[in-house]
Every structure is written in C-alpha cells, then in structure tokens.
Design an enzyme around this catalytic site. Structure first.
Site, PDB file in Angstrom:
ATOM      1  N   HIS A  18       7.300 -42.747 -30.096  1.00 44.20           N
ATOM      2  CA  HIS A  18       7.531 -42.025 -28.840  1.00 44.20           C
ATOM      3  C   HIS A  18       8.825 -41.206 -28.918  1.00 44.20           C
ATOM      4  CE1 HIS A  18       5.122 -45.559 -26.993  1.00 44.20           C
ATOM      5  NE2 HIS A  18       4.336 -44.505 -26.968  1.00 44.20           N
ATOM      6  N   LYS A  42      -0.372 -54.024  -9.637  1.00 41.64           N
ATOM      7  CA  LYS A  42      -1.571 -54.041 -10.498  1.00 41.64           C
ATOM      8  C   LYS A  42      -1.256 -54.259 -11.973  1.00 41.64           C
ATOM      9  CE  LYS A  42      -4.510 -51.021  -7.750  1.00 41.64           C
ATOM     10  NZ  LYS A  42      -4.745 -49.592  -7.599  1.00 41.64           N
ATOM     11  N   ARG A  92      -2.147 -39.524 -32.751  1.00 44.69           N
ATOM     12  CA  ARG A  92      -2.063 -40.224 -34.035  1.00 44.69           C
ATOM     13  C   ARG A  92      -3.348 -40.121 -34.825  1.00 44.69           C
ATOM     14  NH1 ARG A  92      -0.236 -45.612 -31.136  1.00 44.69           N
ATOM     15  NH2 ARG A  92      -1.611 -44.547 -29.684  1.00 44.69           N
ATOM     16  N   SER A 130       2.311 -49.495 -29.543  1.00 44.84           N
ATOM     17  CA  SER A 130       2.927 -50.468 -28.631  1.00 44.84           C
ATOM     18  C   SER A 130       2.162 -51.786 -28.673  1.00 44.84           C
ATOM     19  CB  SER A 130       2.934 -49.920 -27.206  1.00 44.84           C
ATOM     20  OG  SER A 130       3.704 -48.746 -27.133  1.00 44.84           O
TER      21      SER A 130
END
Ligand code: ADP
Length: 152
Positions: A18, A42, A92, A130
């Site tokens: 990132h 949420k 990616r 991630s």
C-alpha cells in the site's frame, strides 16, 4: 486546480504494498487521502482501526501531502465532499483486476466526475496481502518486514 486522489481500502493492516502505491501516486497527484472504510457496528477488524490510523500517519510523518481518515459512506460521496477527482487503487493480479473493474464501473455511475487510476504493484510487493499478514501475525510470525511502521 489541485489534483486530489483518494486511496480507499480496509488496510487491515496497511502494508508496504500500500505504501508503494501511495508513494508512486504522489508523482501523479498533489494530495492523497488514505481513507479507511470502517463501520464500527458491522466490521470486525484484526488490527484496531484507530491504531491503524496512527501507524499510517507515522509512516507518512512529515509528508503534508498525505492524510489519513476513517469513513463510513460511499467512496463516491466522500470524493465529492473532498473535491477528489481521482480514486487510486493497486493491481496485483487478475483477481484484483476483476474486482477493481466492477467497483470502478459502479463508482463512475455514482459519481461521473470520478476517475479511477490503477497502479500495477511493484514486483517486490506483489505477494504481500493484508490477509496473509493477519494469518502470519495470528500464529506469532514476524510481520515487520511487510509493514512500513513498527507495531506496538
Ligand atoms: P479493499 O478491502 O478495499 O480491497 P485493501 O486494503 O485490501 O482494500 O487494498 C486496498 C487497495 O490496495 C486495493 O486496490 C488493493 O488491490 C491494493 N493492494 C493491496 N495490496 C497491494 C500490494 N501488495 N501491491 C499493490 N497494491 C495492493
């Protein structure tokens, strides 16, 4: 007119992949707003969102062209409010492409002034995700090489 881009994402966590997109985006845009999509009712996150804001701010300390904020609304609406005409995203692989293709069409429909700009990942960061970092961290592995800040 300033060229402002929003870099939206979950950033759970924000990685060197990132960071690379942001640093390269700074060559194209005057300002980049890193926007963490978060709904406290949420979303269940692995890394607490307030901490992630602080980590990202630390990673870009001294760079006043980069700001970080949380948001809980349509990215297209946030862009309108922030006078951002660009959405920055990273690609990616073909899986990213399929997903990004769809959301960029929807964002264009929601805000026709908004242009999505995609940067292809640098090869050294192509494998960083991630999801994998969360897994490695959960089982006690060292994730520091993949993050542009120190976890505390
Ligand atoms: P989201 O949940 O919105 O997909 P992410 O936090 O997973 O958010 O990713 C935000 C953006 O960064 C996406 O465009 C994603 O494709 C891109 N990205 C994630 N990891 C990398 C990487 N290693 N290299 C380049 N771009 C990446």
């Amino acid at each position: 007119m300033k060229k402002i881009a929003i870099f939206p994402g979950s950033f759970d966590p924000f990685t060197k992949g990132h960071e690379d997109i942001v640093l390269r985006g700074l060559e194209l845009f005057d300002e980049i707003l890193i926007a963490i999509g978060h709904n406290s009712k949420k979303n269940v996150r692995y890394f607490p969102v307030e901490k992630m804001v602080a980590y990202i701010e630390k990673a870009f300390e001294g760079n006043d062209r980069v700001t970080v904020r949380l948001y809980n609304e349509l990215t297209a609406d946030l862009a309108r409010k922030k006078d951002a005409r660009f959405l920055l995203r990273g690609l990616r692989n073909t899986t990213d492409f399929e997903y990004e293709n769809s959301i960029s069409q929807v964002n264009k429909y929601l805000n026709e002034d908004l242009e999505s700009v995609f940067l292809i990942t640098s090869p050294e960061y192509a494998a960083i995700s991630s999801t994998i970092i969360r897994e490695v961290h959960k089982y006690g592995g060292d994730v520091t090489p993949f993050l542009p800040y120190q976890l505390d």
